[in-house]
Design a protein around this motif. Sequence first.
Motif, PDB file in Angstrom:
ATOM      1  N   LEU A 183       0.830  -1.206   0.000  1.00  0.00           N
ATOM      2  CA  LEU A 183       0.000   0.000   0.000  1.00  0.00           C
ATOM      3  C   LEU A 183       0.865   1.256   0.000  1.00  0.00           C
ATOM      4  O   LEU A 183       0.649   2.188  -0.777  1.00  0.00           O
ATOM      5  CB  LEU A 183      -0.912  -0.026   1.233  1.00  0.00           C
ATOM      6  CG  LEU A 183      -1.974   1.072   1.336  1.00  0.00           C
ATOM      7  CD1 LEU A 183      -2.999   0.951   0.210  1.00  0.00           C
ATOM      8  CD2 LEU A 183      -2.703   1.007   2.679  1.00  0.00           C
ATOM      9  N   GLY A 230       2.453   1.993  -3.212  1.00  0.00           N
ATOM     10  CA  GLY A 230       1.535   2.171  -4.340  1.00  0.00           C
ATOM     11  C   GLY A 230       1.494   0.976  -5.273  1.00  0.00           C
ATOM     12  O   GLY A 230       1.193   1.110  -6.458  1.00  0.00           O
ATOM     13  N   LEU A 231       1.795  -0.226  -4.763  1.00  0.00           N
ATOM     14  CA  LEU A 231       1.834  -1.415  -5.611  1.00  0.00           C
ATOM     15  C   LEU A 231       0.497  -2.137  -5.677  1.00  0.00           C
ATOM     16  O   LEU A 231       0.191  -2.791  -6.671  1.00  0.00           O
ATOM     17  CB  LEU A 231       2.910  -2.383  -5.096  1.00  0.00           C
ATOM     18  CG  LEU A 231       4.338  -1.829  -5.152  1.00  0.00           C
ATOM     19  CD1 LEU A 231       5.299  -2.755  -4.412  1.00  0.00           C
ATOM     20  CD2 LEU A 231       4.772  -1.659  -6.613  1.00  0.00           C
ATOM     21  N   ALA A 232      -0.279  -2.050  -4.632  1.00  0.00           N
ATOM     22  CA  ALA A 232      -1.560  -2.753  -4.574  1.00  0.00           C
ATOM     23  C   ALA A 232      -2.336  -2.240  -3.368  1.00  0.00           C
ATOM     24  O   ALA A 232      -1.752  -1.640  -2.457  1.00  0.00           O
ATOM     25  CB  ALA A 232      -1.349  -4.264  -4.442  1.00  0.00           C
ATOM     26  N   VAL A 233      -3.640  -2.459  -3.394  1.00  0.00           N
ATOM     27  CA  VAL A 233      -4.491  -2.138  -2.241  1.00  0.00           C
ATOM     28  C   VAL A 233      -5.184  -3.429  -1.835  1.00  0.00           C
ATOM     29  O   VAL A 233      -6.154  -3.856  -2.463  1.00  0.00           O
ATOM     30  CB  VAL A 233      -5.539  -1.065  -2.590  1.00  0.00           C
ATOM     31  CG1 VAL A 233      -6.352  -0.687  -1.346  1.00  0.00           C
ATOM     32  CG2 VAL A 233      -4.890   0.174  -3.198  1.00  0.00           C
ATOM     33  N   HIS A 244      -6.459  -5.704   1.610  1.00  0.00           N
ATOM     34  CA  HIS A 244      -6.711  -5.666   3.050  1.00  0.00           C
ATOM     35  C   HIS A 244      -7.272  -6.986   3.542  1.00  0.00           C
ATOM     36  O   HIS A 244      -7.975  -7.683   2.815  1.00  0.00           O
ATOM     37  CB  HIS A 244      -7.726  -4.563   3.390  1.00  0.00           C
ATOM     38  CG  HIS A 244      -7.199  -3.184   3.233  1.00  0.00           C
ATOM     39  ND1 HIS A 244      -6.471  -2.558   4.220  1.00  0.00           N
ATOM     40  CD2 HIS A 244      -7.271  -2.298   2.210  1.00  0.00           C
ATOM     41  CE1 HIS A 244      -6.129  -1.336   3.812  1.00  0.00           C
ATOM     42  NE2 HIS A 244      -6.608  -1.154   2.596  1.00  0.00           N
ATOM     43  N   LYS A 269     -10.049  -8.785   5.652  1.00  0.00           N
ATOM     44  CA  LYS A 269     -11.390  -8.447   6.123  1.00  0.00           C
ATOM     45  C   LYS A 269     -11.479  -8.687   7.619  1.00  0.00           C
ATOM     46  O   LYS A 269     -10.838  -9.594   8.144  1.00  0.00           O
ATOM     47  CB  LYS A 269     -12.416  -9.333   5.417  1.00  0.00           C
ATOM     48  CG  LYS A 269     -12.566  -9.004   3.949  1.00  0.00           C
ATOM     49  CD  LYS A 269     -13.511  -9.990   3.292  1.00  0.00           C
ATOM     50  CE  LYS A 269     -13.102 -10.176   1.847  1.00  0.00           C
ATOM     51  NZ  LYS A 269     -13.723 -11.378   1.248  1.00  0.00           N
ATOM     52  N   PRO A 270     -12.309  -7.912   8.299  1.00  0.00           N
ATOM     53  CA  PRO A 270     -12.506  -8.170   9.729  1.00  0.00           C
ATOM     54  C   PRO A 270     -13.078  -9.578   9.961  1.00  0.00           C
ATOM     55  O   PRO A 270     -13.746 -10.130   9.092  1.00  0.00           O
ATOM     56  CB  PRO A 270     -13.522  -7.107  10.132  1.00  0.00           C
ATOM     57  CG  PRO A 270     -13.420  -6.041   9.096  1.00  0.00           C
ATOM     58  CD  PRO A 270     -13.057  -6.742   7.822  1.00  0.00           C
ATOM     59  N   ASN A 303      -8.894  -9.463   0.178  1.00  0.00           N
ATOM     60  CA  ASN A 303      -9.131  -9.122  -1.221  1.00  0.00           C
ATOM     61  C   ASN A 303      -8.686  -7.700  -1.496  1.00  0.00           C
ATOM     62  O   ASN A 303      -8.331  -6.953  -0.576  1.00  0.00           O
ATOM     63  CB  ASN A 303     -10.582  -9.396  -1.649  1.00  0.00           C
ATOM     64  CG  ASN A 303     -11.571  -8.412  -1.075  1.00  0.00           C
ATOM     65  OD1 ASN A 303     -11.233  -7.505  -0.319  1.00  0.00           O
ATOM     66  ND2 ASN A 303     -12.829  -8.589  -1.430  1.00  0.00           N
ATOM     67  N   GLY A 304      -8.649  -7.363  -2.783  1.00  0.00           N
ATOM     68  CA  GLY A 304      -8.196  -6.032  -3.152  1.00  0.00           C
ATOM     69  C   GLY A 304      -7.887  -5.929  -4.619  1.00  0.00           C
ATOM     70  O   GLY A 304      -8.393  -6.737  -5.419  1.00  0.00           O
ATOM     71  N   ILE A 305      -7.072  -4.945  -4.959  1.00  0.00           N
ATOM     72  CA  ILE A 305      -6.777  -4.677  -6.371  1.00  0.00           C
ATOM     73  C   ILE A 305      -5.276  -4.545  -6.595  1.00  0.00           C
ATOM     74  O   ILE A 305      -4.563  -3.968  -5.765  1.00  0.00           O
ATOM     75  CB  ILE A 305      -7.546  -3.411  -6.851  1.00  0.00           C
ATOM     76  CG1 ILE A 305      -7.368  -3.183  -8.360  1.00  0.00           C
ATOM     77  CG2 ILE A 305      -7.157  -2.179  -6.049  1.00  0.00           C
ATOM     78  CD1 ILE A 305      -8.296  -2.112  -8.935  1.00  0.00           C
ATOM     79  N   GLY A 351      -4.883  -3.250 -11.646  1.00  0.00           N
ATOM     80  CA  GLY A 351      -6.218  -3.220 -12.231  1.00  0.00           C
ATOM     81  C   GLY A 351      -7.004  -4.507 -12.090  1.00  0.00           C
ATOM     82  O   GLY A 351      -8.150  -4.574 -12.516  1.00  0.00           O
ATOM     83  N   TYR A 370      -8.764  -7.684  -9.884  1.00  0.00           N
ATOM     84  CA  TYR A 370      -9.328  -8.069  -8.598  1.00  0.00           C
ATOM     85  C   TYR A 370      -8.593  -9.308  -8.078  1.00  0.00           C
ATOM     86  O   TYR A 370      -8.436 -10.302  -8.802  1.00  0.00           O
ATOM     87  CB  TYR A 370     -10.826  -8.370  -8.760  1.00  0.00           C
ATOM     88  CG  TYR A 370     -11.459  -8.871  -7.487  1.00  0.00           C
ATOM     89  CD1 TYR A 370     -12.029  -7.986  -6.586  1.00  0.00           C
ATOM     90  CD2 TYR A 370     -11.457 -10.230  -7.178  1.00  0.00           C
ATOM     91  CE1 TYR A 370     -12.598  -8.444  -5.406  1.00  0.00           C
ATOM     92  CE2 TYR A 370     -12.020 -10.692  -6.003  1.00  0.00           C
ATOM     93  CZ  TYR A 370     -12.584  -9.790  -5.115  1.00  0.00           C
ATOM     94  OH  TYR A 370     -13.124 -10.251  -3.957  1.00  0.00           O
ATOM     95  N   GLY A 388     -11.414 -12.581 -11.944  1.00  0.00           N
ATOM     96  CA  GLY A 388     -10.476 -12.222 -10.888  1.00  0.00           C
ATOM     97  C   GLY A 388      -9.401 -13.284 -10.693  1.00  0.00           C
ATOM     98  O   GLY A 388      -9.427 -14.343 -11.320  1.00  0.00           O
ATOM     99  N   ILE A 417     -16.184  -7.902  -7.359  1.00  0.00           N
ATOM    100  CA  ILE A 417     -15.820  -7.903  -8.780  1.00  0.00           C
ATOM    101  C   ILE A 417     -17.070  -7.921  -9.646  1.00  0.00           C
ATOM    102  O   ILE A 417     -18.050  -8.614  -9.339  1.00  0.00           O
ATOM    103  CB  ILE A 417     -14.881  -9.097  -9.095  1.00  0.00           C
ATOM    104  CG1 ILE A 417     -14.384  -9.052 -10.548  1.00  0.00           C
ATOM    105  CG2 ILE A 417     -15.551 -10.443  -8.784  1.00  0.00           C
ATOM    106  CD1 ILE A 417     -13.263 -10.056 -10.830  1.00  0.00           C
ATOM    107  N   HIS A 471      -5.480   2.620  -8.885  1.00  0.00           N
ATOM    108  CA  HIS A 471      -5.116   1.272  -9.325  1.00  0.00           C
ATOM    109  C   HIS A 471      -6.065   0.714 -10.383  1.00  0.00           C
ATOM    110  O   HIS A 471      -5.986  -0.462 -10.722  1.00  0.00           O
ATOM    111  CB  HIS A 471      -5.060   0.327  -8.115  1.00  0.00           C
ATOM    112  CG  HIS A 471      -3.844   0.518  -7.278  1.00  0.00           C
ATOM    113  ND1 HIS A 471      -2.674  -0.163  -7.505  1.00  0.00           N
ATOM    114  CD2 HIS A 471      -3.590   1.348  -6.240  1.00  0.00           C
ATOM    115  CE1 HIS A 471      -1.758   0.214  -6.623  1.00  0.00           C
ATOM    116  NE2 HIS A 471      -2.287   1.134  -5.837  1.00  0.00           N
TER     117      HIS A 471
END
Lengths: 180, 180
Positions: free
Chosen positions: A27, A30-33, A35, A37-38, A70-72, A75, A77, A112, B72, B110
């Motif tokens: 993060l 700036g390579l990926a976002v 996280h 999940k709770p 999960n995340g991005i 571009g 998923y 994805g 997605i 992203h």
Amino acid sequence: KKKKDISFSNRGKTLEDELNETNSFYLQRGLAVIHKKPVPVQIVRVEYPSRSAAVIREAYFQAPSTTDYNGIWQGRYIDFEAKETEIRTSFPLKNIHEHQVHHMADIIRHGGLAFLIIRFSSLDRYFVLPFETLETYWKRMVTGGRKSMTLAEVEESSVEVKPGAFPRIDYLSVLHQLMK
Amino acid sequence: KKKKDISFSNRGKTLEDELNETNSFYLQRGLAVIHKKPVPVQIVRVEYPSRSAAVIREAYFQAPSTTDYNGIWQGRYIDFEAKETEIRTSFPLKNIHEHQVHHMADIIRHGGLAFLIIRFSSLDRYFVLPFETLETYWKRMVTGGRKSMTLAEVEESSVEVKPGAFPRIDYLSVLHQLMK
Ligand SMILES: [Mg+2]
Ligand SMILES: [Mg+2]
């Protein structure tokens, strides 16, 4: 017996800790976002003491309906489940819920990327296992076969990630190898 | 006063209920895989009564670090926050956390889609507001301007979704209008 490189051993950290560190690194750079999940919790009773924060007094853990992360990335998923085992010779499939398998199958269907990250904690070894492989061995189990993948099966059908310092578990670096 | 079509009013359901129904519909029809994330909770004390499920006896609500929903759709990463207001003339920005704004900005960078779904509960009106618009009005607030968007501003900078039966709030149907 092979001498262990102690500087890169997991030192008692959980896989979740290691992946959270890794995701923070991604993060910040700036390579990926991505996280975690709770943990899903069913809340039954909450107290509202005056002048302080609400306190949950009765709640229960719920079975997760999806995966942990999960995340991005580039571009795309990304969706994965992380599992660790103390066993040295195989990876048990019983920790994975059937609805998680269905969820990952849905993700693939929609374009994805879905995979498992497996840590063999006693071996300090990490593997990124594509969903398609999980599905193959899941089907073997469901049709009466063994309830785990052998270490050899994991080795031959996934990409190993060597743990490092920054990032700790650089799983994104191997994803191109999983995509045809 | 306009006569309200009662058959499509929200009938006391929360926006979260409506979106969960909508997402179930999308999932069952194979249109998208979008889930609400669990509420983040910091667990302090857990009891393990013998022969029954673990009970969480002390836990606290945490501020969410990301948004409520992601998933997605058509190969694209989707990320949004849902907010409802009883106010009839404006949408207050104070319910949105700064780190949620940063998170959505990261998602756009992203290549994902990020937006708000806003319900004006007293009006039975729903809007899909692209992140770029939120960012504009967020900056106005941060630089000393008003702490809300007027209903007119929401109307002119977002796409309205008419509530229906199946799916309840068909927000995916308007996303193409948000993408240039
Ligand atoms: Mg896990
Ligand atoms: Mg919300």
